[in-house]
Design a protein around this motif. Structure first.
Motif, short mmCIF file in Angstrom:
data_model
loop_
_atom_site.label_atom_id
_atom_site.label_comp_id
_atom_site.label_asym_id
_atom_site.label_seq_id
_atom_site.Cartn_x
_atom_site.Cartn_y
_atom_site.Cartn_z
N ALA A 132 0.84 -1.13 -0.13
CA ALA A 132 0.07 0.02 -0.14
C ALA A 132 0.99 1.17 0.09
N TYR A 133 1.98 1.27 0.79
CA TYR A 133 2.71 2.30 0.69
C TYR A 133 3.50 2.51 -0.24
N LEU A 134 3.72 1.52 -1.35
CA LEU A 134 4.53 1.56 -2.44
C LEU A 134 3.60 2.16 -3.67
N ASN A 135 2.34 2.16 -3.44
CA ASN A 135 1.27 2.37 -4.42
C ASN A 135 1.26 1.14 -5.19
N VAL A 136 0.97 -0.11 -4.75
CA VAL A 136 0.72 -1.32 -5.54
C VAL A 136 -0.77 -1.71 -5.27
N PRO A 137 -1.59 -1.30 -6.17
CA PRO A 137 -2.95 -1.78 -6.01
C PRO A 137 -3.08 -3.39 -5.82
N THR A 138 -3.30 -3.84 -4.67
CA THR A 138 -3.48 -5.12 -4.31
C THR A 138 -4.88 -5.83 -4.10
N LEU A 139 -5.18 -6.84 -4.66
CA LEU A 139 -6.46 -7.61 -4.81
C LEU A 139 -6.68 -7.89 -3.06
N GLY A 140 -7.85 -7.41 -2.88
CA GLY A 140 -8.15 -7.49 -1.40
C GLY A 140 -8.95 -8.75 -0.94
N GLN A 141 -10.15 -9.32 -2.10
CA GLN A 141 -10.70 -10.32 -1.82
C GLN A 141 -10.98 -11.09 -3.03
N PRO A 142 -10.95 -12.31 -2.90
CA PRO A 142 -10.68 -13.16 -1.83
C PRO A 142 -9.66 -13.16 -1.16
N GLU A 143 -9.48 -13.40 0.14
CA GLU A 143 -8.06 -13.68 0.49
C GLU A 143 -7.94 -15.32 0.64
N ALA A 144 -6.61 -15.56 0.52
CA ALA A 144 -6.51 -17.19 0.46
C ALA A 144 -5.25 -17.36 1.56
N PHE A 145 -5.56 -18.06 2.67
CA PHE A 145 -4.66 -18.44 3.59
C PHE A 145 -4.65 -19.91 3.46
N ILE A 146 -3.57 -20.58 2.96
CA ILE A 146 -3.58 -21.89 2.55
C ILE A 146 -2.56 -22.75 3.48
N GLN A 147 -3.24 -23.67 4.02
CA GLN A 147 -2.60 -24.94 4.70
C GLN A 147 -2.03 -25.97 3.88
N ASN A 148 -0.71 -26.34 3.92
CA ASN A 148 -0.24 -27.31 3.35
C ASN A 148 -0.67 -28.55 3.88
N LYS A 149 -1.72 -29.15 3.46
CA LYS A 149 -2.07 -30.50 4.09
C LYS A 149 -2.66 -31.47 2.81
N GLU A 150 -3.03 -32.62 3.44
CA GLU A 150 -3.44 -33.50 2.63
C GLU A 150 -4.57 -33.02 1.52
N GLY A 151 -4.56 -33.12 -0.02
CA GLY A 151 -5.63 -32.62 -0.61
C GLY A 151 -5.25 -31.46 -1.29
N LEU A 152 -4.32 -30.87 -0.91
CA LEU A 152 -3.85 -29.52 -1.66
C LEU A 152 -3.34 -29.84 -3.11
N TYR A 153 -2.69 -30.75 -3.03
CA TYR A 153 -2.25 -31.29 -4.44
C TYR A 153 -2.57 -32.49 -4.88
N ASP A 154 -2.72 -32.78 -6.06
CA ASP A 154 -2.88 -34.17 -6.62
C ASP A 154 -1.49 -35.13 -6.70
N ALA A 155 -1.52 -36.16 -6.95
CA ALA A 155 -0.33 -37.06 -7.44
C ALA A 155 0.70 -36.50 -8.15
N ALA A 156 0.35 -35.87 -9.16
CA ALA A 156 0.93 -35.14 -10.20
C ALA A 156 1.53 -33.85 -9.72
N GLY A 157 1.22 -33.14 -8.59
CA GLY A 157 1.84 -32.10 -8.04
C GLY A 157 0.81 -30.80 -8.39
N GLN A 158 -0.31 -30.99 -9.14
CA GLN A 158 -1.10 -30.11 -9.55
C GLN A 158 -2.22 -29.74 -8.43
N ILE A 159 -2.75 -28.70 -8.35
CA ILE A 159 -4.03 -28.44 -7.49
C ILE A 159 -5.02 -29.49 -7.16
N GLY A 160 -5.25 -29.96 -6.13
CA GLY A 160 -5.78 -31.13 -5.65
C GLY A 160 -7.44 -30.92 -5.85
N GLU A 161 -8.26 -31.80 -6.16
CA GLU A 161 -9.87 -31.78 -6.26
C GLU A 161 -10.39 -31.04 -4.93
#
Length: 182
Positions: A132-161
């Motif tokens: 904000a101080y650097l005048n970078v317009p930043t997406l406010g919503q949705p916020e995404a606070f991701i926990q690295n847990k089972e299901g985040l990725y599939d077997a190929a390393g892509q985003i899981g179902e």
């Protein structure tokens, strides 16, 4: 349609970084007209104002990468309830000398992954304050606070179902934000 280049700044330089993995997996969720440049920050010297008049090649490269992008994607871990020092160092380098910040006006998104249940909430808030101080317009919503847990990725390393719908929604909002502000 012209390609929209996104500078991806990962706040972790660890070889097996959770955030680097997330950044690469998220790319698959973007439209075809988006391309990504992973900005290198691991070789930057500590910021020193004495070097502003004659920055080293690594700092020149950092600034050039950011200037060439239409948008920014920060993917960061949380260290001690804030952003990693290496990320702050990169931000400081690219914002100086005073009045010549290459961050100015570049639209951004902030996301991150952590092993903790609140993900990177505090690091993201600290980063948003800096941006904000650097005048970078930043997406406010949705916020995404991701926990690295089972299901985040599939077997190929892509985003899981289990995470696909939520993260696709975040990417779609980010894409709309970039198109509006770039």
């Amino acid at each position: 349609m012209a390609t929209c280049k996104i500078a991806v700044i990962v706040g972790s330089i660890r070889k097996d970084s959770f955030n680097s993995k997330l950044a690469k997996a998220l790319e698959k969720l973007f439209p075809a007209d988006f391309s990504f440049l992973h900005v290198r920050i691991d070789d930057l010297p500590p910021y020193n104002q004495d070097d502003d008049a004659s920055p080293c090649a690594e700092v020149v490269r950092l600034k050039s990468d950011i200037v060439a992008a239409q948008g920014l994607l920060f993917v960061t871990p949380e260290y001690n309830r804030s952003i990693p020092g290496v990320l702050k160092n990169a931000i400081d380098h690219a914002s100086r000398p005073y009045g010549k910040s290459v961050w100015n006006g570049k639209p951004a998104g902030v996301i991150g992954v952590s092993v903790g249940p609140i993900g990177t909430a505090l690091a993201q808030q600290h980063l948003r304050n800096i941006l904000a101080y650097l005048n970078v317009p930043t997406l406010g919503q949705p916020e995404a606070f991701i926990q690295n847990k089972e299901g985040l990725y599939d077997a190929a390393g892509q985003i899981g179902e289990a995470s696909q719908k939520f993260l696709q929604g975040w990417v779609d909002a980010y894409v709309a934000w970039i198109r509006k502000h770039a």
